[in-house]
Design a protein around this motif. Structure first.
Motif, PDB file in Angstrom:
ATOM      1  N   SER A 145      17.895 100.482   9.343  1.00 33.31           N
ATOM      2  CA  SER A 145      19.041 100.964  10.114  1.00 33.31           C
ATOM      3  C   SER A 145      18.672 101.195  11.580  1.00 33.31           C
ATOM      4  O   SER A 145      19.517 101.128  12.458  1.00 33.31           O
ATOM      5  CB  SER A 145      19.585 102.260   9.496  1.00 33.31           C
ATOM      6  OG  SER A 145      18.649 103.297   9.686  1.00 33.31           O
TER       7      SER A 145
ATOM      8  N   HIS B 101      15.107 101.546   4.133  1.00 30.98           N
ATOM      9  CA  HIS B 101      16.488 101.814   4.518  1.00 30.98           C
ATOM     10  C   HIS B 101      16.526 102.395   5.944  1.00 30.98           C
ATOM     11  O   HIS B 101      17.308 101.969   6.783  1.00 30.98           O
ATOM     12  CB  HIS B 101      17.082 102.796   3.507  1.00 30.98           C
ATOM     13  CG  HIS B 101      18.531 103.038   3.704  1.00 30.98           C
ATOM     14  ND1 HIS B 101      19.492 102.104   3.390  1.00 30.98           N
ATOM     15  CD2 HIS B 101      19.206 104.103   4.207  1.00 30.98           C
ATOM     16  CE1 HIS B 101      20.666 102.578   3.681  1.00 30.98           C
ATOM     17  NE2 HIS B 101      20.532 103.793   4.189  1.00 30.98           N
TER      18      HIS B 101
ATOM     19  N   ARG C 114      16.297  99.372  13.374  1.00 30.64           N
ATOM     20  CA  ARG C 114      15.946  98.108  14.041  1.00 30.64           C
ATOM     21  C   ARG C 114      15.171  98.343  15.338  1.00 30.64           C
ATOM     22  O   ARG C 114      15.641  97.984  16.410  1.00 30.64           O
ATOM     23  CB  ARG C 114      17.192  97.284  14.354  1.00 30.64           C
ATOM     24  CG  ARG C 114      18.010  97.010  13.133  1.00 30.64           C
ATOM     25  CD  ARG C 114      18.775  95.695  13.220  1.00 30.64           C
ATOM     26  NE  ARG C 114      19.469  95.431  11.980  1.00 30.64           N
ATOM     27  CZ  ARG C 114      18.884  94.947  10.880  1.00 30.64           C
ATOM     28  NH1 ARG C 114      17.614  94.652  10.871  1.00 30.64           N
ATOM     29  NH2 ARG C 114      19.571  94.748   9.783  1.00 30.64           N
TER      30      ARG C 114
END
Ligand SMILES: Nc1ncnc2c1ncn2[C@@H]1O[C@H](COP(=O)(O)OP(=O)(O)O)[C@@H](O)[C@H]1O
Ligand SMILES: Nc1ccn([C@@H]2O[C@H](COP(=O)(O)OP(=O)(O)O)[C@@H](O)[C@H]2O)c(=O)n1
Length: 202
Positions: free
Chosen positions: A199, A195, A201
């Protein structure tokens, strides 16, 4: 001065600026396990400071023997040695993103990295795990490591308790620290990590 000078600094950053993630956590907190998953899911090169030191330790040299003695005692290898091994590994890789696992273990490690390599990490992960769970995992690891015995584990945990917090506080104050609860299954923990990286990247 203890560390290398500007002459050797910056040759990593001169040609490129890789995305660097430090991965912290006590012995057996699951750093290596999660790094393998992150590396394959997000295309990171995984550099384990402990693996680099164990490789160097197997050399029949004065430095190899010094590293072996320190690892047996659960202490921290002089930062200059570790940072130069990390530097060589980064320089011989063409990757643009790195996980540096088990580093920095101390403020001295952290400062040596900044001094010798001349950059700060983009992100710092901290796998937070209760001591008794770490002991259980290390004793079950079964990889024939010279330091995975109860005597050395106790020493490693003491060193971790003493030296890790200042590093955590430093990166926390800079807003770079992501603390992850490292209890639960490997999949459950990776879900949280996935996660986070999804988020970011990087
Ligand atoms: N979430 C988990 N639950 C149970 N065992 C785990 C978990 N994560 C890792 N392990 C096991 O615990 C041991 C230590 O994990 P490892 O990733 O080598 O830790 P570290 O790199 O932090 O020392 C290994 O045998 C690994 O398979
Ligand atoms: N930055 C580092 C990383 C590891 N080490 C040494 O290598 C040992 C094993 O580290 P590791 O990261 O492979 O293993 P764990 O303690 O996380 O299980 C540590 O206990 C230290 O003796 C070090 O001196 N400096």
């Amino acid at each position: 001065m203890l560390f290398a000078t500007d002459a050797v600094k910056d040759d990593i950053t001169a040609s490129r600026r890789p995305f660097i993630t430090f991965v912290l956590g006590g012995p057996g907190s699951g750093k290596g396990t999660q790094c393998a998953r992150i590396a394959s899911a997000f295309g990171f090169a995984h550099l384990s400071a402990g693996d680099l030191l164990r490789e160097e330790m197997s050399c029949d040299s004065k430095k190899g023997k010094l590293i072996r003695d320190i690892i047996m005692e659960g202490k921290i290898v002089p930062s200059e040695i570790t940072v130069h091994l990390i530097k060589e590994a980064i320089m011989s890789s063409s990757a643009d993103r790195f996980l540096i696992d088990g580093f920095p273990r101390s403020e001295e490690n952290r400062i040596a990295f900044e001094t010798i390599i001349g950059v700060e990490p983009n992100l710092v992960l901290f796998f937070d795990c209760p001591e008794e769970e770490m002991v259980k995992r290390v004793l079950g690891r079964n990889q024939g490591r010279i330091d995975d015995n109860i005597e050395t584990i106790k020493k490693r945990l003491k060193v971790f308790e003493m030296l890790n917090l200042p590093v955590i506080n430093y990166y926390s104050a800079k807003g770079k620290l992501y603390k992850i609860n490292a209890t639960g299954t490997v999949d459950e923990i990776f879900e949280k990590v996935r996660h986070l990286f999804g988020s970011l990247r990087p």
